[in-house]
Design a protein around this motif. Structure first.
Motif, PDB file in Angstrom:
ATOM      1  N   LEU A   1       0.865  -1.173   0.001  1.00 27.46           N
ATOM      2  CA  LEU A   1      -0.037   0.003  -0.032  1.00 27.46           C
ATOM      3  C   LEU A   1       1.072   1.256   0.032  1.00 27.46           C
ATOM      4  CD1 LEU A   1      -3.102   0.892   2.211  1.00 27.46           C
ATOM      5  CD2 LEU A   1      -1.194   2.227   2.265  1.00 27.46           C
ATOM      6  N   VAL A   2       1.941   1.222   0.889  1.00 26.25           N
ATOM      7  CA  VAL A   2       2.899   2.365   0.940  1.00 26.25           C
ATOM      8  C   VAL A   2       3.577   2.668  -0.369  1.00 26.25           C
ATOM      9  CG1 VAL A   2       5.071   3.321   1.959  1.00 26.25           C
ATOM     10  CG2 VAL A   2       3.073   2.264   3.399  1.00 26.25           C
ATOM     11  N   ARG A   3       3.868   1.374  -0.923  1.00 25.80           N
ATOM     12  CA  ARG A   3       4.789   1.551  -2.366  1.00 25.80           C
ATOM     13  C   ARG A   3       3.670   2.267  -3.417  1.00 25.80           C
ATOM     14  NH1 ARG A   3       9.096  -0.720  -4.390  1.00 25.80           N
ATOM     15  NH2 ARG A   3       9.392  -1.957  -2.621  1.00 25.80           N
ATOM     16  N   TRP A   4       2.451   1.829  -3.490  1.00 29.87           N
ATOM     17  CA  TRP A   4       1.348   2.319  -4.197  1.00 29.87           C
ATOM     18  C   TRP A   4       1.308   3.728  -3.965  1.00 29.87           C
ATOM     19  CZ3 TRP A   4      -2.916   4.780  -2.294  1.00 29.87           C
ATOM     20  CH2 TRP A   4      -4.038   5.361  -3.394  1.00 29.87           C
TER      21      TRP A   4
ATOM     22  N   THR B   1       4.469   5.744  -5.116  1.00 31.88           N
ATOM     23  CA  THR B   1       4.703   5.520  -6.634  1.00 31.88           C
ATOM     24  C   THR B   1       3.712   6.622  -7.442  1.00 31.88           C
ATOM     25  OG1 THR B   1       5.224   3.236  -6.544  1.00 31.88           O
ATOM     26  CG2 THR B   1       4.312   4.052  -8.614  1.00 31.88           C
ATOM     27  N   ARG B   2       2.609   6.891  -6.818  1.00 29.42           N
ATOM     28  CA  ARG B   2       1.696   7.653  -7.421  1.00 29.42           C
ATOM     29  C   ARG B   2       1.970   9.365  -6.900  1.00 29.42           C
ATOM     30  NH1 ARG B   2      -1.922   9.651  -4.205  1.00 29.42           N
ATOM     31  NH2 ARG B   2      -2.960  10.771  -5.661  1.00 29.42           N
ATOM     32  N   GLY B   3       2.923   9.477  -5.894  1.00 37.54           N
ATOM     33  CA  GLY B   3       3.349  10.823  -5.217  1.00 37.54           C
ATOM     34  C   GLY B   3       4.808  10.838  -5.132  1.00 37.54           C
ATOM     35  N   LYS B   4       5.177  11.488  -4.186  1.00 39.32           N
ATOM     36  CA  LYS B   4       6.536  11.690  -3.889  1.00 39.32           C
ATOM     37  C   LYS B   4       7.297  10.358  -3.313  1.00 39.32           C
ATOM     38  CE  LYS B   4       9.864  14.568  -1.728  1.00 39.32           C
ATOM     39  NZ  LYS B   4      10.009  15.846  -0.803  1.00 39.32           N
ATOM     40  N   TRP B   5       8.468   9.824  -3.928  1.00 40.03           N
ATOM     41  CA  TRP B   5       9.318   8.765  -3.565  1.00 40.03           C
ATOM     42  C   TRP B   5       9.772   9.118  -2.306  1.00 40.03           C
ATOM     43  CZ3 TRP B   5       8.098   3.817  -4.385  1.00 40.03           C
ATOM     44  CH2 TRP B   5       9.093   2.981  -3.919  1.00 40.03           C
ATOM     45  N   ARG B   6       9.675   8.188  -1.379  1.00 39.26           N
ATOM     46  CA  ARG B   6      10.398   8.513   0.098  1.00 39.26           C
ATOM     47  C   ARG B   6      10.907   7.030   0.468  1.00 39.26           C
ATOM     48  NH1 ARG B   6       6.358  11.671   3.639  1.00 39.26           N
ATOM     49  NH2 ARG B   6       8.155  11.482   5.169  1.00 39.26           N
ATOM     50  N   PRO B   7      12.015   6.569  -0.147  1.00 34.66           N
ATOM     51  CA  PRO B   7      12.320   5.201   0.390  1.00 34.66           C
ATOM     52  C   PRO B   7      12.453   4.896   1.713  1.00 34.66           C
ATOM     53  CG  PRO B   7      14.104   6.337  -0.538  1.00 34.66           C
ATOM     54  CD  PRO B   7      13.002   7.123  -0.890  1.00 34.66           C
ATOM     55  N   ARG B   8      13.165   5.972   2.656  1.00 39.30           N
ATOM     56  CA  ARG B   8      12.971   5.678   4.122  1.00 39.30           C
ATOM     57  C   ARG B   8      11.859   5.309   4.659  1.00 39.30           C
ATOM     58  NH1 ARG B   8      16.928   6.207   7.938  1.00 39.30           N
ATOM     59  NH2 ARG B   8      16.379   7.150  10.023  1.00 39.30           N
TER      60      ARG B   8
ATOM     61  N   PHE C   1      10.844   2.070   6.639  1.00 41.66           N
ATOM     62  CA  PHE C   1      10.127   1.953   8.311  1.00 41.66           C
ATOM     63  C   PHE C   1       8.954   0.820   8.251  1.00 41.66           C
ATOM     64  CE2 PHE C   1      11.458   6.522   9.180  1.00 41.66           C
ATOM     65  CZ  PHE C   1      12.693   5.942   9.580  1.00 41.66           C
ATOM     66  N   VAL C   2       8.239   1.089   7.349  1.00 41.99           N
ATOM     67  CA  VAL C   2       7.100   0.220   7.128  1.00 41.99           C
ATOM     68  C   VAL C   2       7.343  -1.355   7.075  1.00 41.99           C
ATOM     69  CG1 VAL C   2       4.685  -0.139   5.998  1.00 41.99           C
ATOM     70  CG2 VAL C   2       5.637   1.801   6.718  1.00 41.99           C
ATOM     71  N   SER C   3       8.329  -1.498   6.023  1.00 42.44           N
ATOM     72  CA  SER C   3       8.634  -3.016   5.790  1.00 42.44           C
ATOM     73  C   SER C   3       9.067  -3.714   6.868  1.00 42.44           C
ATOM     74  CB  SER C   3       9.563  -2.899   4.644  1.00 42.44           C
ATOM     75  OG  SER C   3       8.939  -2.338   3.532  1.00 42.44           O
ATOM     76  N   SER C   4       9.785  -2.804   8.089  1.00 43.81           N
ATOM     77  CA  SER C   4      10.425  -3.422   8.904  1.00 43.81           C
ATOM     78  C   SER C   4       9.512  -3.826  10.325  1.00 43.81           C
ATOM     79  CB  SER C   4      11.549  -2.641   9.436  1.00 43.81           C
ATOM     80  OG  SER C   4      11.326  -1.334   9.972  1.00 43.81           O
ATOM     81  N   LEU C   5       8.335  -3.243  10.063  1.00 41.28           N
ATOM     82  CA  LEU C   5       7.207  -3.515  11.477  1.00 41.28           C
ATOM     83  C   LEU C   5       7.231  -4.906  11.579  1.00 41.28           C
ATOM     84  CD1 LEU C   5       4.793  -0.576  10.140  1.00 41.28           C
ATOM     85  CD2 LEU C   5       6.156  -0.760  12.239  1.00 41.28           C
ATOM     86  N   ASP C   6       6.741  -5.177  12.670  1.00 39.16           N
ATOM     87  CA  ASP C   6       6.468  -6.580  13.233  1.00 39.16           C
ATOM     88  C   ASP C   6       5.024  -6.918  12.685  1.00 39.16           C
ATOM     89  OD1 ASP C   6       4.923  -8.231  15.743  1.00 39.16           O
ATOM     90  OD2 ASP C   6       6.988  -9.134  15.045  1.00 39.16           O
ATOM     91  N   ASP C   7       4.795  -7.961  11.927  1.00 39.24           N
ATOM     92  CA  ASP C   7       3.465  -8.341  11.216  1.00 39.24           C
ATOM     93  C   ASP C   7       2.443  -8.457  12.492  1.00 39.24           C
ATOM     94  OD1 ASP C   7       2.463  -9.070   8.845  1.00 39.24           O
ATOM     95  OD2 ASP C   7       1.980 -10.977   9.594  1.00 39.24           O
ATOM     96  N   SER C   8       2.733  -8.965  13.648  1.00 38.48           N
ATOM     97  CA  SER C   8       1.616  -8.854  14.663  1.00 38.48           C
ATOM     98  C   SER C   8       1.269  -7.345  15.172  1.00 38.48           C
ATOM     99  CB  SER C   8       2.200  -9.653  15.740  1.00 38.48           C
ATOM    100  OG  SER C   8       3.263  -9.030  16.460  1.00 38.48           O
ATOM    101  N   SER C   9       1.979  -6.776  15.128  1.00 42.28           N
ATOM    102  CA  SER C   9       1.860  -5.245  15.568  1.00 42.28           C
ATOM    103  C   SER C   9       1.020  -4.662  14.575  1.00 42.28           C
ATOM    104  CB  SER C   9       3.010  -4.484  15.585  1.00 42.28           C
ATOM    105  OG  SER C   9       3.708  -4.721  16.602  1.00 42.28           O
TER     106      SER C   9
END
Length: 203
Positions: free
Chosen positions: A64-67, A70-77, A81-89
């Motif tokens: 979702l964040v990649r979407w 991609t449609r706005g300003k690219w902010r890889p950082r 952050f989001v990709s490193s979040l714990d799945d249960s959280s």
């Protein structure tokens, strides 16, 4: 082509909706079409299949964040952050958020405890589940509804959501249904962005 947010001509909004996919394709942004299809079609279905405990997981939030980027300003950082979040959280926060609706204040607050998730990203998550209640907050949609603003606070989001709901209430039954569908919310958000890039006149 000129289309104002205050326009109440249903046919013009129908035309805008009908042109949505073609305009996304015309931007020629890598992966945008597939990501847009995922956000508008696949993700909402996945979430609702999990009733009575709807939620998203880290992989889905990252996509979702990649979407969004991609449609706005690219902010890889932000994506990191989001990709490193714990799945249960992510599952816990999103489940609490969805169950908090239609209380937008509580729903957004449940999601923004996650690192990398601000009110705008939280609104995108909520819109995937309940677009008639929680529209996605973006530069283009904010500009259309409230005038250009860089204020991505919860307070501003609540004003934005109220404006869209008010728009639906003063229009006829078709427009109300249209405004409360997921595709219209996305169309309203993205249409300004797309038409401006195509050198069309939209206010």
């Amino acid at each position: 082509m000129e289309l104002e947010f205050e326009c109440s001509n249903v046919n013009k909004w129908k035309e805008a909706l009908a042109s949505y996919e073609a305009r996304v394709e015309s931007l020629n942004k890598p992966n945008l079409i597939s990501l847009d299809d995922y956000y508008r079609k696949e993700l909402p279905s996945l979430i609702h299949q999990r009733n009575p405990n709807p939620h998203i997981n880290t992989t889905e939030l990252s996509k979702l964040v990649r979407w969004k980027l991609t449609r706005g300003k690219w902010r890889p950082r932000l994506l990191d952050f989001v990709s490193s979040l714990d799945d249960s959280s992510v599952k816990s926060a999103s489940e609490k958020a969805f169950k908090s609706l239609p209380d937008l204040t509580k729903a957004v607050s449940e999601l923004t405890v996650l690192k990398g998730v601000g009110p705008a990203t939280a609104s995108a998550v909520l819109a995937a589940y309940a677009p008639g209640v929680a529209p996605f907050m973006s530069d283009e949609a904010m500009g259309a509804a409230l005038g250009h603003s860089k204020d991505y606070s919860l307070r501003q989001y609540l004003l934005f959501a109220d404006k869209l709901q008010a728009k639906a209430k003063v229009s006829d039954i078709f427009f109300f249904k249209c405004l409360c569908t997921f595709q219209f919310v996305v169309c309203l958000i993205v249409l300004h962005h797309l038409l401006l890039q195509l050198d069309l006149d939209i206010k």
